[in-house]
Each structure stands twice: as C-alpha cells, then as structure tokens.
Enzyme design. Structure first.
Site, PDB file in Angstrom:
ATOM      1  N   SER A  75      31.010  33.916  25.410  1.00 57.11           N
ATOM      2  CA  SER A  75      31.829  34.821  24.492  1.00 57.11           C
ATOM      3  C   SER A  75      31.127  36.209  24.708  1.00 57.11           C
ATOM      4  O   SER A  75      29.990  36.432  25.060  1.00 57.11           O
ATOM      5  CB  SER A  75      31.486  34.331  23.132  1.00 57.11           C
ATOM      6  OG  SER A  75      32.127  33.025  22.771  1.00 57.11           O
TER       7      SER A  75
HETATM    8  N1  SAH Z   1      29.889  30.165  22.504  1.00 59.98           N
HETATM    9  C1  SAH Z   1      30.313  29.410  23.965  1.00 59.98           C
HETATM   10  C2  SAH Z   1      31.628  29.553  23.994  1.00 59.98           C
HETATM   11  C3  SAH Z   1      32.413  28.951  25.067  1.00 59.98           C
HETATM   12  S1  SAH Z   1      34.062  29.077  24.877  1.00 59.98           S
HETATM   13  C4  SAH Z   1      29.334  30.097  24.939  1.00 59.98           C
HETATM   14  O1  SAH Z   1      29.003  31.359  24.593  1.00 59.98           O
HETATM   15  O2  SAH Z   1      29.360  29.928  26.185  1.00 59.98           O
HETATM   16  C5  SAH Z   1      34.593  27.806  23.815  1.00 59.98           C
HETATM   17  C6  SAH Z   1      33.910  26.211  24.167  1.00 59.98           C
HETATM   18  O3  SAH Z   1      34.549  25.432  23.202  1.00 59.98           O
HETATM   19  C7  SAH Z   1      34.208  26.024  25.531  1.00 59.98           C
HETATM   20  O4  SAH Z   1      33.109  25.483  26.017  1.00 59.98           O
HETATM   21  C8  SAH Z   1      35.199  24.657  25.314  1.00 59.98           C
HETATM   22  O5  SAH Z   1      34.847  23.689  26.375  1.00 59.98           O
HETATM   23  C9  SAH Z   1      34.857  24.253  24.074  1.00 59.98           C
HETATM   24  N2  SAH Z   1      35.814  23.314  23.219  1.00 59.98           N
HETATM   25  C10 SAH Z   1      37.113  23.513  23.254  1.00 59.98           C
HETATM   26  N3  SAH Z   1      37.738  22.666  22.386  1.00 59.98           N
HETATM   27  C11 SAH Z   1      36.936  22.019  22.072  1.00 59.98           C
HETATM   28  C12 SAH Z   1      36.732  20.876  21.134  1.00 59.98           C
HETATM   29  N4  SAH Z   1      37.847  20.355  20.565  1.00 59.98           N
HETATM   30  N5  SAH Z   1      35.441  20.241  20.538  1.00 59.98           N
HETATM   31  C13 SAH Z   1      34.347  21.042  21.112  1.00 59.98           C
HETATM   32  N6  SAH Z   1      34.147  21.872  22.140  1.00 59.98           N
HETATM   33  C14 SAH Z   1      35.569  22.501  22.537  1.00 59.98           C
END
Ligand code: SAH
Length: 224
Positions: A75
């Site tokens: 993010s």
């Molecule tokens: N805070 C993280 C954001 C990653 S983007 C960072 O800074 O790296 C959002 C994340 O949510 C992704 O890794 C994706 O795989 C995860 N995600 C999407 N759907 C999900 C779900 N149903 N349960 C758990 N994680 C999920």
C-alpha cells in the site's frame, strides 16, 4: 505454565537507507494529514525497501503503491499512515489485520499494540511476510493463511480490525469478532468507487463514518 512474552519490536537502526530518505517521505505524509506521533515515529524507523524486490527498492521511499507479486501491491505509505492513525484514535491492544501482503502494514501495527493477528489469502505472501518479520525481530504477530474476511474466531474479540483489500460490504463475522469499543477501518466499494470507512462498535450499536476515497486491490474469495 509457560506463556510466551509478547514483546513489541523496535526497528531503529535497521536497513541501509539514510534517515533523511525516510524523513522526506514522513514529512510528505505529515503534510497530507498523518499527524499521529506514534505512527510517524514507527514509519520513520521502519525501512520500506526491504519489503519490495531489489529492482523496486529505489522507489520504496516514494509515496506510491508498488507491486509485491501475485497481482498484489504494497500500500501507499500515506494510506498506511492514514489507516493506522484512524485505527489508533485510542490505544488498541489486539488488532486483526486482513491482507498481510508483504508485511509492511503488519510491521507498523506490531509496535503500536500488544498483539496482531494477520491473515493472508495467498500462501506465498503469507510465508514470505511471516519470515521477513521474524528476521526483523517481530514476535507479537500471529500469521495465518486463509480468508481474512471471515476473521479468526480463535483469537477474538479484537479491539481493532484493519483490512487492506476492498470488499463490497462489511462481513458480519468481523462485526461479531469486534469487542465493544472496538473499531474497524477498511475500504468498501468496487473498482474506482471505493471509500475508506470506520465502524465503531458501541454499547448502543454501530457508528459508521466515511473518511475519504481510496484505491485498493479487490478481496479474493475464500478457500471454499
Ligand atoms: N498491507 C499490505 C497490502 C497488500 S494488498 C501490504 O502493504 O503489503 C492486499 C492484500 O490482501 C494482498 O496481499 C491480498 O492477497 C490480500 N487479500 C485479498 N483478499 C484476501 C482475503 N479474502 N483474505 C486475506 N487476504 C486477502
């Protein structure tokens, strides 16, 4: 009985970037409205380039989201700061994080509360973040692979819940797993029409507020 000590991590001094490089990013997000001192201090002390591939490391101190593989992104720092300060409008001892991703947001949450439970749907991201945070000395996070939007009843109730993937609605499971006085911070909506919302669970019901328009990757379906 032996109980594990949940010590909070400290990052100061780790990583190769100069404090100045990180300082510029912190000044920028401060000017954009992230003013919580504890949040800014953790973001200042935590290097961001170690969460992305080497080829992208030089861009890690720009205020942008960057790819982390598997179609996902780390993010934008401003958004991480905004969500974190919105969650910590008061102390929150136990926080559930949905979407561990590369673990950057998780590493910001860990020093700010006693315990984090972090859920990730993509197993490779889950493992990579778990191992990286272990190397960073983070010991107060439980990492689990699975559908974060179902929450994790085993460790409920939570004082705070933060999601990093957008959902069209707020699952009832998350509200059920929230303690009274607890707060959810998550994006809701679809594609271009997404808004960051806050839900407070009070003794008399839920109070919902909209913070601002945001852009997140979509929620992935559960394991079925
Ligand atoms: N805070 C993280 C954001 C990653 S983007 C960072 O800074 O790296 C959002 C994340 O949510 C992704 O890794 C994706 O795989 C995860 N995600 C999407 N759907 C999900 C779900 N149903 N349960 C758990 N994680 C999920």
């Amino acid at each position: 009985m032996y109980t594990q000590q949940l010590t909070k991590p400290q990052y100061a001094g780790r990583g190769m970037t100069s404090d100045r490089t990180r300082g510029r990013l912190i000044e920028l997000i401060k000017s954009m409205g992230v003013t919580n001192k504890a949040v800014l201090s953790v973001m200042q002390s935590l290097p961001r380039h170690i969460f992305v591939e080497e080829a992208l490391a030089s861009r890690a101190y720009e205020n942008t989201a960057l790819p982390i593989g598997h179609g996902q992104t780390i993010s934008q720092p401003y958004t991480v700061g905004l969500m974190t300060q919105t969650l910590f409008n008061k102390p929150r001892s136990k926080v559930l994080e949905i979407g561990t991703g590369c673990g950057y947001q998780t590493a910001i949450l860990a020093p700010l509360c006693d315990e984090v439970v972090s859920l990730e749907r993509i197993v490779k991201l889950h493992r990579r973040a778990r191992d990286l945070l272990y190397d960073l000395g983070v010991r107060n996070v439980k990492f689990r692979h699975g559908d974060g939007f179902a929450g994790m009843q085993d460790f409920a109730p939570y004082n705070g819940i933060l999601a990093a993937a957008v959902s069209e609605d707020v699952p009832q499971e998350l509200i059920d797993q929230l303690a009274e006085g607890g707060r959810v911070v998550m994006p809701v909506g679809k594609d271009q029409r997404q808004v960051l919302i806050v839900i407070d669970k009070t003794s008399t019901g839920l109070i919902e507020q909209e913070i601002e328009a945001v852009r997140f990757v979509p929620r992935l379906a559960g394991l079925g």
